[in-house]
Design an enzyme around this catalytic site. Sequence first.
Site, PDB file in Angstrom:
ATOM      1  N   ASP A  84       0.840  -1.198   0.000  1.00 39.96           N
ATOM      2  CA  ASP A  84       0.000   0.000   0.000  1.00 39.96           C
ATOM      3  C   ASP A  84       0.879   1.254   0.000  1.00 39.96           C
ATOM      4  O   ASP A  84       1.776   1.382   0.833  1.00 39.96           O
ATOM      5  CB  ASP A  84      -0.893  -0.030   1.254  1.00 39.96           C
ATOM      6  N   ASN A 231      -8.657   0.966   6.769  1.00 36.66           N
ATOM      7  CA  ASN A 231      -7.584   0.763   7.738  1.00 36.66           C
ATOM      8  C   ASN A 231      -7.960   1.376   9.085  1.00 36.66           C
ATOM      9  O   ASN A 231      -8.060   0.680  10.095  1.00 36.66           O
ATOM     10  CB  ASN A 231      -6.272   1.361   7.223  1.00 36.66           C
TER      11      ASN A 231
END
Length: 287
Positions: A84, A231
């Site tokens: 990411d 997240n």
Amino acid sequence: MLVSAKEMLQKAREGKYAVGQFNINNLEWTKAILLTAEEMRSPVILGVSEGAGKYMTGFGTVAAMVKAMIEELNITVPVALHLDHGTYEGCYKCIKAGFSSIMFDGSHYPIEENVEKTRELVHVTENLGLSLEAEVGSIGGEEDGVVGMGECADPEECKMIADLGVTMLAAGIGNIHGKYPENWAGLSFETLEAVKEKVGDMPLVLHGGTGIPEDMIKKAISLGVAKINVNTECQLSFADATRKYIEAGKDQQGKGYDPRKLLAPGTEAIKATVREKIELFGSANKA
């Protein structure tokens, strides 16, 4: 099974749903997400930031843990292990470590350099059968040391990157990492529609999925978003459940201080969050 994200995202785009990327930070995070994806029969993407990779002692450790866990838990749904917001150097480290998908975040470079580096990585990942995410514009806020001002993407620049052959494209449309402020203006669907017009059927990625209203999530999916990153919400739910456990004094009852007991409420909270997002994104029973 560990796979590239290419096929799962193509199916998501065609089926008008999105696959969730849930970032992992340790064994509990990974186990909770994998078990929930298997339970929901949903494809899933495990996101790993460079900071989280370093925290877990390195990308090699992360890849080995995920591969072993998939086998030990008998996970049968498609799972992509994805870098990411990767740097140029980080991308090569993850490729070497055995990740099945990477993101090169070249959004902070001039567009010419973003194109040049992305083109190189397209060639490398295609030869290895890996999926590649690129970014244009920026995601507002800060996540694990990656700071963005939240500039909306230029649709023409999006086309330049998409035409290189990337698997998926993250285009800034006013989305933000972390908690959204009360005065947040919302997603720019005008920008999203303009980007979609330029890139066609390219699966689009929505970062900063925590806190975006459900109606905006669903509209974004209808306009070509096939991957949504979550997240902060897992971190918040984990922290809240752990706090309640300690404040209730359960860590002082019997062997409540045992890490396996201490971390259990937070782990269950992550499962609940992932379950809720899979339902919202529409990926349940799509494995």
